[in-house]
Design a protein around this motif. Structure first.
Motif, PDB file in Angstrom:
ATOM      1  N   ARG A 928       0.833  -1.214   0.000  1.00  0.00           N
ATOM      2  CA  ARG A 928       0.000   0.000   0.000  1.00  0.00           C
ATOM      3  C   ARG A 928       0.862   1.256   0.000  1.00  0.00           C
ATOM      4  NH1 ARG A 928      -2.496   2.801   4.353  1.00  0.00           N
ATOM      5  NH2 ARG A 928      -2.336   1.031   5.776  1.00  0.00           N
ATOM      6  N   ALA A 929       1.901   1.268   0.849  1.00  0.00           N
ATOM      7  CA  ALA A 929       2.789   2.437   0.870  1.00  0.00           C
ATOM      8  C   ALA A 929       3.504   2.595  -0.473  1.00  0.00           C
ATOM      9  CB  ALA A 929       3.802   2.297   2.008  1.00  0.00           C
ATOM     10  N   PHE A 930       3.898   1.470  -1.061  1.00  0.00           N
ATOM     11  CA  PHE A 930       4.548   1.489  -2.381  1.00  0.00           C
ATOM     12  C   PHE A 930       3.574   2.038  -3.424  1.00  0.00           C
ATOM     13  CE2 PHE A 930       6.705  -1.444  -5.757  1.00  0.00           C
ATOM     14  CZ  PHE A 930       7.328  -0.339  -6.319  1.00  0.00           C
ATOM     15  N   ALA A 931       2.316   1.583  -3.360  1.00  0.00           N
ATOM     16  CA  ALA A 931       1.307   2.061  -4.315  1.00  0.00           C
ATOM     17  C   ALA A 931       1.080   3.568  -4.175  1.00  0.00           C
ATOM     18  CB  ALA A 931       0.007   1.304  -4.102  1.00  0.00           C
ATOM     19  N   GLU A 932       1.076   4.070  -2.930  1.00  0.00           N
ATOM     20  CA  GLU A 932       0.936   5.521  -2.738  1.00  0.00           C
ATOM     21  C   GLU A 932       2.045   6.270  -3.454  1.00  0.00           C
ATOM     22  OE1 GLU A 932       0.362   6.918   1.274  1.00  0.00           O
ATOM     23  OE2 GLU A 932      -0.559   5.001   1.838  1.00  0.00           O
ATOM     24  N   ARG A 933       3.291   5.766  -3.344  1.00  0.00           N
ATOM     25  CA  ARG A 933       4.413   6.419  -4.022  1.00  0.00           C
ATOM     26  C   ARG A 933       4.244   6.363  -5.542  1.00  0.00           C
ATOM     27  NH1 ARG A 933       9.436   7.451  -1.674  1.00  0.00           N
ATOM     28  NH2 ARG A 933       9.332   7.472   0.591  1.00  0.00           N
ATOM     29  N   ILE A 934       3.774   5.216  -6.031  1.00  0.00           N
ATOM     30  CA  ILE A 934       3.585   5.075  -7.477  1.00  0.00           C
ATOM     31  C   ILE A 934       2.580   6.105  -7.967  1.00  0.00           C
ATOM     32  CG2 ILE A 934       2.738   3.531  -9.289  1.00  0.00           C
ATOM     33  CD1 ILE A 934       3.735   1.173  -7.546  1.00  0.00           C
ATOM     34  N   VAL A 935       1.462   6.232  -7.233  1.00  0.00           N
ATOM     35  CA  VAL A 935       0.415   7.165  -7.657  1.00  0.00           C
ATOM     36  C   VAL A 935       0.879   8.608  -7.520  1.00  0.00           C
ATOM     37  CG1 VAL A 935      -1.911   7.989  -7.132  1.00  0.00           C
ATOM     38  CG2 VAL A 935      -1.432   5.529  -7.146  1.00  0.00           C
ATOM     39  N   ARG A 936       1.550   8.936  -6.427  1.00  0.00           N
ATOM     40  CA  ARG A 936       1.950  10.326  -6.191  1.00  0.00           C
ATOM     41  C   ARG A 936       3.139  10.752  -7.055  1.00  0.00           C
ATOM     42  NH1 ARG A 936      -0.697  12.146  -1.712  1.00  0.00           N
ATOM     43  NH2 ARG A 936      -1.203  10.642  -0.067  1.00  0.00           N
ATOM     44  N   ASP A 937       4.143   9.858  -7.176  1.00  0.00           N
ATOM     45  CA  ASP A 937       5.413  10.264  -7.776  1.00  0.00           C
ATOM     46  C   ASP A 937       5.697   9.624  -9.130  1.00  0.00           C
ATOM     47  OD1 ASP A 937       5.773  11.572  -5.334  1.00  0.00           O
ATOM     48  OD2 ASP A 937       6.861   9.861  -4.466  1.00  0.00           O
ATOM     49  N   GLY A 938       4.832   8.698  -9.564  1.00  0.00           N
ATOM     50  CA  GLY A 938       5.147   7.909 -10.757  1.00  0.00           C
ATOM     51  C   GLY A 938       4.754   8.531 -12.070  1.00  0.00           C
ATOM     52  N   GLY A 939       4.058   9.630 -12.049  1.00  0.00           N
ATOM     53  CA  GLY A 939       3.627  10.251 -13.303  1.00  0.00           C
ATOM     54  C   GLY A 939       2.133  10.094 -13.516  1.00  0.00           C
ATOM     55  N   ALA A 940       1.675  10.598 -14.674  1.00  0.00           N
ATOM     56  CA  ALA A 940       0.243  10.634 -14.930  1.00  0.00           C
ATOM     57  C   ALA A 940      -0.265   9.405 -15.654  1.00  0.00           C
ATOM     58  CB  ALA A 940      -0.100  11.895 -15.739  1.00  0.00           C
ATOM     59  N   THR A 941       0.584   8.732 -16.416  1.00  0.00           N
ATOM     60  CA  THR A 941       0.127   7.605 -17.229  1.00  0.00           C
ATOM     61  C   THR A 941       0.480   6.283 -16.579  1.00  0.00           C
ATOM     62  OG1 THR A 941       2.172   7.376 -18.505  1.00  0.00           O
ATOM     63  CG2 THR A 941       0.562   9.021 -19.287  1.00  0.00           C
ATOM     64  N   VAL A 942      -0.243   5.244 -17.007  1.00  0.00           N
ATOM     65  CA  VAL A 942       0.034   3.912 -16.499  1.00  0.00           C
ATOM     66  C   VAL A 942       1.454   3.494 -16.851  1.00  0.00           C
ATOM     67  CG1 VAL A 942      -0.571   1.460 -16.723  1.00  0.00           C
ATOM     68  CG2 VAL A 942      -2.375   3.184 -16.497  1.00  0.00           C
ATOM     69  N   ALA A 943       1.885   3.799 -18.092  1.00  0.00           N
ATOM     70  CA  ALA A 943       3.231   3.416 -18.519  1.00  0.00           C
ATOM     71  C   ALA A 943       4.286   4.087 -17.654  1.00  0.00           C
ATOM     72  CB  ALA A 943       3.422   3.785 -19.989  1.00  0.00           C
TER      73      ALA A 943
END
Length: 1024
Positions: A928-943
């Motif tokens: 869950r914490a990893f997913a939060e980072r992905i959503v916040r810091d990973g960019g706007a697109t799925v790729a």
């Protein structure tokens, strides 16, 4: 074997054996080619293992099991005229017995269930043909550097590479290319600090093309405070470090500061010889420091028992055997534990060696059965400084209290005159005693009573006595300290305190009626704040008189009657000491009662017996010692010194509170050594065996044997690290090699004896051992030496030829690839998610654990309470180790229980591991914490988010196929959670970390699914 010669084998059988010797070309002989017969047969490499496995049980070191008075483990026995005739296998009875047709003559005897393969017989034949050259066991011979290190045709200059590649050339194999830079930094990070590199660290290393980039990376990681944590993990397995005692109740014990010592030692690169001495004998070093005393906790890490019915002598024998097994495995990689009952069947260790080795530890003071002591307080630097400041202030205050002044001398004289002579007290003897709830009151020879047995939660003591005294004015309650009470008493509570709720007296003169005696006043030498002596006669049962913090010593109270009692006739006294406060088991532990007819009984309150005796002596007749004692006591009661006494008490209270808040550690305290005997077959009930003194194994050396005095643990430690000892340096570097390649140069890292494996690279192992010695036991130097070699930096991807010729990579034509240790699997998930709290050192912590897992723990029963806050996210190294119930998540990944020394953890691949990674709240919360980072810091697109997630978790980008697969998973789960938002909220509720309010629950839940997949990948938990 000294009986008749066997009939020769038939010609066809002998021919097949001879053909086996000739068919295989020596050019392809290798550790991975089981059918190879080397051109030159070496005794240690090729012959000794055969004899050890098949012959030593009957013809080895154990004299009690030896058959035919024949030894094949010694040069004299094996090469005797009746056994082996050099150059003549057909005249050698050893060889003829191996090929005998007659089952009665064939060896090994059929009843042993052992038999030699054709290749093994062929090896023995060739060895005899080549002259039957004998070699002492390789590990018992002092290591030597090779006379010359072969040059490498490809120009490798590192000694490790030159020695490894020479072996590869013999086998016709080639080294692998260097691994890519991403793999190198990940490998180094896991190997040296046990944590994955950050994305920024990976990018910086990949971009750094300077010639020393790799070496600087190595040096940075060696300097990391997490290096000590990574190295400590293996050491704690060896010394069986755990937080509980193991046997029976498996209750906690205080040892966490020892773990901090180990981490600090590796971080500071403490020489291994000093590291050894401090652990085995830190308490025996002159002027031992706190750190060295903490190191001596090594001797207290074994399993112990508190079981009431346990036999002390049995457990003394168990503890002695445990220490021999552990120390011999840790430093010698020797299986001396086999010798507890008989001489070793494969190595030259004897039963006497076992008990002589145990005698080194006979001075360790400990209760064989019972609760472990809290241990020594261990201050951190801040507390140590605060303690020094308090000690200075206490010393200054005591100096002011001890100072003599004319004014103080005058007031002392007036005080002595006011006492008006000694108050004489008459002991009140006990006619009968009773209690409300079954606490036993034991009568002692000094006229006191002591509570014993099962101390009741609430209790009333009733004492009946008779006295002929006339005009009794007061009754005195003297409460005594006692070593059998908790904290020395005088109360029965765990902290040594008591609460006397009510003190009642009833009397009857002659045959008259029993009437309550009205008590007018009560005074005591000391009362706890809020619990004055007056509350013991106020008729209320909710408070009473108590004496914290002045536990551990005697106290007294005087209760005065409203008027004189008794008229000279026999008076019956019924005294009740009531303990019905809100504090359970706060009963008085030991006490006496006294009567007096003195009209001013409280004037001598608190006077110690020796002071009373001095006051009875005329001032002009007192000795200097008596005058000094009287002056010292007056200072403790002088009204004018009360502010100084209160200041001293306040400072001492602060000091005690500071000490109480410090972590504690069991340390070694030496005492008179127990008598150590050889126990026949290990039977502790038989005390007829010879008494033995401390001594090291006789066949290795005698230098630790005291030289005319009883040898100590310090002698043992210095012998273990003496240059002439052939084992410890080899043992350590062999284990280091295993850490960085997955397998030791001898894979039996816990046994370098006859049943151990001949090293794949004996010259390299010796070279490393001598380098370790020559460099002053420098661990970081050895680590740097290994990881900077080209051998270490190779790719782990095998070629088809390597898999066929050397499937287990024993020749090192590539790097190893293996799953991370259990603690590092967890650390990796926490680090990737951003949850990891990387604080180094401190107490053990309790991560999430299934409810009810501890239900079978008893004495007492316990409920596991997972830690909250930062402690929940500490490294796995700090996880609380309950020996009988190891943490189930760590257990799934093969973490040992640490009941015994473990030098080589197993590595399994079982379904429970995948289930733990998917379902353990630690990993769900990390996802869950990893997913939060992905959503916040990973960019706007799925790729973009998938690129971010792969970069953070695996230090690479996903392949197209991986990206498509995870995008489909994301889409599927997004639809599911959008339709079932309750399921999304339940997923987000796992763990203590609050769910973010600014991210849609369904979106976050779908990315959690992706994160869980990534954390469960084989690649994620594998060191490549």
């Amino acid at each position: 074997m000294k009986s008749r010669r066997p009939t020769r084998r038939s010609a066809p059988v002998a021919a097949w054996i001879g053909l086996a010797c000739l068919l295989v070309s020596p050019a392809v002989a290798s550790a991975g080619d089981a059918g190879a017969i080397p051109e030159v047969v070496e005794f240690n490499r090729d012959i000794r293992p055969i004899l050890s496995d098949n012959c030593y049980a009957c013809h080895g070191p154990d004299k009690n099991a030896r058959k035919g008075d024949l030894r094949l483990d010694t040069k004299e026995g094996l090469l005797s005229e009746d056994s082996v005739v050099a150059g003549k296998p057909d005249d050698s009875e050893l060889y003829q017995r191996l090929i005998a047709d007659d089952p009665a003559l064939r060896m090994p005897a059929p009843k042993t269930g052992k038999s030699l393969a054709t290749r093994q017989i062929a090896l023995i034949r060739r060895w005899i043909e080549q002259g039957a050259k004998w070699e002492g066991h390789w590990s018992y011979i002092a290591p030597r550097r090779p006379k010359a290190i072969p040059d490498d045709p490809d120009g490798a200059s590192h000694p490790i590479d030159r020695l490894v590649r020479a072996r590869l050339r013999e086998a016709g194999l080639h080294p692998s290319a260097e691994a890519d830079r991403v793999t190198l930094i990940r490998r180094l990070s896991f190997d040296l600090v046990g944590l994955p590199p950050s994305k920024a660290e990976v990018d910086a290393f990949v971009a750094d093309r300077s010639t020393d980039a790799y070496e600087r990376l190595v040096d940075r990681l060696l300097a990391s405070p997490h290096f000590g944590e990574r190295m400590a993990l293996g050491w704690l397995d060896l010394v069986r470090f755990a937080d509980t005692i193991g046997y029976h109740s498996d209750n906690p014990m205080n040892v966490a500061p020892y773990r901090d010592y180990v981490i600090k030692s590796f971080n500071e690169n403490k020489p291994f010889d000093r590291f050894t001495v401090e652990q085995l004998a830190g308490d025996l070093l002159p002027g031992a420091t706190t750190e060295q005393e903490v190191a001596s906790a090594y001797n207290r890490l074994l399993q112990t028992t508190e079981e009431g019915g346990a036999q002390a002598k049995e457990y003394e024998a168990k503890y002695a055997a445990d220490r021999v097994r552990n120390a011999s495995t840790v430093w010698l990689a020797a299986t001396m534990g086999c010798c507890e009952c008989h001489d070793h069947k494969y190595d030259p260790f004897t039963t006497r060696d076992f008990y002589s080795f145990a005698a080194f530890f006979a001075d360790v003071r400990e209760a064989a059965v019972g609760r472990r002591e809290p241990g020594m307080p261990v201050p951190d630097p801040g507390r140590a400084e605060a303690l020094r400041t308090l000690d200075e202030r206490i010393a200054a205050t005591k100096a002011r209290l001890d100072a003599s002044t004319p004014e103080l001398a005058g007031s002392q004289g007036r005080w002595e005159a006011s006492l008006g002579g000694e108050v004489r007290w008459q002991p009140l003897g006990f006619e009968s005693v009773g209690t409300d709830s079954g606490t036993m009151l034991e009568r002692l020879g000094d006229g006191s009573l002591r509570a014993s047995g099962n101390i009741a939660v609430k209790e009333a003591y009733r004492i009946t006595a008779r006295s002929s005294s006339k005009d009794v004015t007061a009754i005195r309650l003297e409460i005594l300290a006692d070593p059998k009470l908790p904290a020395n008493g005088p109360g029965a509570a765990e902290n040594g305190n008591f609460v006397l709720s009510e003190f009642r007296v009833a009397t009857a003169v002659g045959d008259g009626p029993i009437r309550p005696l009205k008590l007018g006043t009560a005074v005591a030498d000391h009362s706890q704040d809020g619990y004055p002596i007056a509350k013991a006669i106020d008729g209320r049962a909710d408070t009473g008189w108590a004496i914290l913090p002045q536990v551990g010593k005697g106290h007294e109270a005087i209760f005065e009657a409203d008027g004189p009692v008794g008229d000279g006739d026999l008076t019956t006294w019924i005294v009740t000491l009531d303990h019905r406060s809100t504090f359970p088991r706060h009963n008085i532990g030991r006490f006496r009662l006294w009567l007096t007819t003195d009209p001013n009984p409280s004037r001598s309150l608190g006077l110690p017996d020796d002071v009373r005796a001095i006051l009875a002596v005329a001032p002009e007749s007192r000795t200097d010692a008596q005058r000094g004692r009287l002056a010292a006591h007056y200072r403790s009661v002088a009204p004018e010194l009360k502010p100084l006494r209160e200041e001293l008490a306040r400072l001492e209270t602060q000091k005690q509170a500071l000490i109480d808040a410090m972590p504690k550690v069991l340390v070694t305290v030496a005492g008179p050594p127990r008598t150590m005997r050889v126990l026949p077959r290990g039977n502790w009930l038989i005390e007829t065996g010879p008494v033995v003194e401390p001594a090291v194994p006789a066949f290795l050396a005698t230098s630790a044997n005291g030289e005319g005095r009883r040898a100590t643990r310090l002698d043992l430690a210095r012998w273990l690290t003496a240059r002439e000892n052939p084992l410890p340096a080899r043992v350590v570097v062999n284990r280091l090699w295993k850490q960085f390649f997955g397998t030791g140069l001898s894979k039996t890292v816990d046994d370098l004896g006859s049943q151990g494996e001949w090293p794949t690279h004996p010259e390299l192992l010796d070279w490393l051992a001598v380098e370790f010695l020559d460099r002053g036991w420098d661990v970081k130097h050895m680590v740097r030496l290994i990881v900077t070699s080209e051998t270490y930096r190779q790719s782990s991807r095998p070629t088809a030829e390597q898999k066929e010729r050397d499937p287990y990579n024993r020749l090192l034509a590539r790097q190893g690839r293996f799953r991370l240790d259990a603690e590092l699997v967890r650390d990796n998930a926490l680090a990737v998610s951003g949850l990891l709290v990387p604080v180094v050192g401190g107490p053990s912590v309790k991560p999430y654990q299934p409810s009810g897992y501890w239900d079978q723990l008893n004495f007492p029963t316990r409920t596991y309470q997972a830690d909250r806050g930062p402690s929940q996210y500490r490294r796995g190294l700090y996880t609380h180790r309950q020996r009988t119930f190891p943490h189930p998540s760590l257990l799934a990944f093969d973490a040992p229980s640490r009941e015994e020394c473990v030098a080589d953890r197993s590595r399994s691949n079982i379904p429970q591991q995948a289930l733990a990674l998917l379902d353990d709240p630690t990993y769900v919360e990390a996802a869950r914490a990893f997913a939060e980072r992905i959503v916040r810091d990973g960019g706007a697109t799925v790729a973009d988010r998938l690129d971010f997630a792969f970069g953070r978790c695996l230090s690479r980008r996903p392949s197209d196929a991986e990206a498509r697969l995870l995008a489909d998973l994301l889409s599927k789960h997004a639809a599911h959670y959008a339709a079932d938002r309750d399921a999304a909220r339940k997923l987000l509720a796992v763990g203590d970390r609050p769910a973010p309010a600014d991210i849609d629950a369904a979106e976050l839940a779908s990315w959690i699914s992706v994160a869980r997949v990534l954390l469960n990948l084989h690649e994620t938990i594998t060191r490549d």
